[in-house]
Design a protein around this motif. Structure first.
Motif, mmCIF file in Angstrom:
data_model
loop_
_atom_site.group_PDB
_atom_site.id
_atom_site.type_symbol
_atom_site.label_atom_id
_atom_site.label_comp_id
_atom_site.label_asym_id
_atom_site.label_seq_id
_atom_site.Cartn_x
_atom_site.Cartn_y
_atom_site.Cartn_z
ATOM 1 N N LEU A 51 -35.639 28.289 -3.945
ATOM 2 C CA LEU A 51 -35.430 26.859 -4.186
ATOM 3 C C LEU A 51 -34.111 26.390 -3.571
ATOM 4 N N GLU A 52 -33.061 27.191 -3.692
ATOM 5 C CA GLU A 52 -31.775 26.825 -3.097
ATOM 6 C C GLU A 52 -31.877 26.760 -1.575
ATOM 7 N N ALA A 53 -32.624 27.688 -0.985
ATOM 8 C CA ALA A 53 -32.806 27.674 0.469
ATOM 9 C C ALA A 53 -33.550 26.411 0.914
ATOM 10 N N ILE A 54 -34.556 26.015 0.147
ATOM 11 C CA ILE A 54 -35.303 24.796 0.479
ATOM 12 C C ILE A 54 -34.400 23.576 0.362
ATOM 13 N N ARG A 55 -33.586 23.527 -0.683
ATOM 14 C CA ARG A 55 -32.673 22.389 -0.851
ATOM 15 C C ARG A 55 -31.672 22.310 0.300
ATOM 16 N N ARG A 56 -31.168 23.451 0.760
ATOM 17 C CA ARG A 56 -30.243 23.436 1.901
ATOM 18 C C ARG A 56 -30.947 22.971 3.163
ATOM 19 N N GLU A 57 -32.207 23.430 3.361
ATOM 20 C CA GLU A 57 -32.940 23.071 4.577
ATOM 21 C C GLU A 57 -33.206 21.571 4.648
ATOM 22 N N TYR A 58 -33.509 20.958 3.514
ATOM 23 C CA TYR A 58 -33.815 19.527 3.488
ATOM 24 C C TYR A 58 -32.607 18.664 3.140
ATOM 25 N N GLY A 59 -31.457 19.276 2.954
ATOM 26 C CA GLY A 59 -30.260 18.516 2.622
ATOM 27 C C GLY A 59 -30.217 18.018 1.198
ATOM 28 N N LEU A 60 -31.025 18.609 0.323
ATOM 29 C CA LEU A 60 -31.092 18.166 -1.066
ATOM 30 C C LEU A 60 -29.945 18.693 -1.909
ATOM 31 N N ASP A 61 -29.134 19.586 -1.341
ATOM 32 C CA ASP A 61 -28.007 20.129 -2.087
ATOM 33 C C ASP A 61 -26.767 19.251 -1.958
ATOM 34 N N LYS A 62 -26.827 18.227 -1.115
ATOM 35 C CA LYS A 62 -25.675 17.337 -0.902
ATOM 36 C C LYS A 62 -25.671 16.238 -1.964
ATOM 37 N N PRO A 63 -24.521 15.588 -2.199
ATOM 38 C CA PRO A 63 -24.462 14.444 -3.127
ATOM 39 C C PRO A 63 -25.400 13.323 -2.668
ATOM 40 N N LEU A 64 -25.808 12.485 -3.616
ATOM 41 C CA LEU A 64 -26.792 11.434 -3.328
ATOM 42 C C LEU A 64 -26.311 10.474 -2.249
ATOM 43 N N LEU A 65 -25.053 10.064 -2.304
ATOM 44 C CA LEU A 65 -24.530 9.143 -1.295
ATOM 45 C C LEU A 65 -24.493 9.795 0.083
ATOM 46 N N ALA A 66 -24.172 11.090 0.147
ATOM 47 C CA ALA A 66 -24.189 11.795 1.432
ATOM 48 C C ALA A 66 -25.611 11.869 1.989
ATOM 49 N N GLN A 67 -26.586 12.126 1.108
ATOM 50 C CA GLN A 67 -27.995 12.130 1.549
ATOM 51 C C GLN A 67 -28.401 10.758 2.077
ATOM 52 N N LEU A 68 -27.960 9.690 1.370
ATOM 53 C CA LEU A 68 -28.294 8.324 1.802
ATOM 54 C C LEU A 68 -27.684 8.021 3.159
ATOM 55 N N TRP A 69 -26.444 8.417 3.385
ATOM 56 C CA TRP A 69 -25.767 8.152 4.664
ATOM 57 C C TRP A 69 -26.481 8.888 5.806
ATOM 58 N N ILE A 70 -26.865 10.131 5.564
ATOM 59 C CA ILE A 70 -27.607 10.890 6.589
ATOM 60 C C ILE A 70 -28.953 10.234 6.857
ATOM 61 N N TYR A 71 -29.609 9.799 5.787
ATOM 62 C CA TYR A 71 -30.926 9.161 5.900
ATOM 63 C C TYR A 71 -30.839 7.884 6.741
#
Length: 278
Positions: A51-71
């Motif tokens: 599960l941790e590997a999947i989160r790293r691959e999809y960027g789900l381990d980053k903070p929500l605002l960081a995910q939004l900025w990348i998105y």
């Protein structure tokens, strides 16, 4: 003034799109459940390391605002990300499905405008006749009936009573390897019921609008002049009157195109049409 107004509307449109994109991102991220569990759901016996590997691959381990900025950065570059469910790029999924949806929406729009305008013109020609009354009743009923109910009724009718049109899918399996024209005719055959189902609401609206617009135009001085010069009734209706009465119809048709797309999602589900709604 015109340039300033255009730039202002463009800015409003960009802000609206940004709001929709951000809201879409937040709704998915804040929904109950873990996307990593959805992705790994069919693996069976998933460990926390996986599960941790999947989160790293999809960027789900980053903070929500960081995910939004990348998105947002990816959206600007035309990259809509990876589908958690299908495990495919979203752009590829859209490319596979957008064609049938456009075909359905454009066909329904053309059918609604053509049939609706003809009914409206004929109703305005005899405003106190039976056809005019029929158009008024049909417009009220057609606009009020839910599109999915109309689709279900048509499926029942043409699956049991009059098996003339296919009631699901976009083409027959036996014709997938046939020539181009045979496949095109088969797709058109499958398109009749979903396109009519989607068109009927807007067909009724255009018929009523065309009737009202034609009644207004037919009372104008230039129409009386055309009749006084001996122009045929057909020429008066379709050459002189309809040309000026069509402007509000075309304006409403442009505004309703977005509603057609949203209605297409329901129609595609009812008829198993392989578009964006599926």
């Amino acid at each position: 003034m015109t340039v300033s107004f255009f730039l202002q509307r463009l800015l409003y449109g960009a802000l609206l799109m940004l709001g929709v994109v951000v809201l879409n991102f937040l709704l998915i991220r804040l929904a109950p459940g873990d996307p990593a569990m959805v992705i790994a759901g069919e693996m069976g016996g998933v460990t926390e390391e996986v599960l941790e590997a999947i989160r790293r691959e999809y960027g789900l381990d980053k903070p929500l605002l960081a995910q939004l900025w990348i998105y947002l950065g990816n959206i600007v570059r035309g990259d809509f990300g990876q589908s958690f469910f299908f495990n495919q790029p979203v752009t590829e999924l859209i490319a596979l499905r957008i064609g049938p949806t456009i075909l359905l929406v454009v066909s329904a729009q053309l059918m609604a405008i053509a049939v609706g305008v003809i009914l409206g013109v004929l109703a305005a020609w005899r405003p106190n006749g039976l056809l005019s009354g029929f158009v008024s009743v049909f417009a009220t009923v057609g606009y009020a009936v839910p599109v999915f109910w109309t689709g279900i009724m048509l499926i029942i009718l043409f699956a049991s009573v009059l098996p003339v049109f296919p009631v699901e899918g976009m083409q027959s399996v036996r014709l997938r390897d046939a020539g181009f024209w045979l496949r095109a005719a088969d797709v058109a055959h499958h398109l009749v019921l979903p396109a009519f189902t989607l068109a009927i609401i807007y067909l009724a609206q255009y018929a009523r609008l065309a009737r009202a617009s034609m009644l207004e135009v037919l009372g104008a001085d230039y129409i009386r002049t055309a009749r006084a010069k001996g122009a045929s009734e057909r020429s008066v209706l379709f050459h002189h009157a309809l040309r000026n009465a069509a402007l509000p119809i075309l304006t409403v048709a442009g505004l309703q195109f977005g509603n057609l797309i949203s209605g297409a999602l329901l129609v595609e589900t009812v008829f198993n049409w392989p578009g964006m709604g599926r």
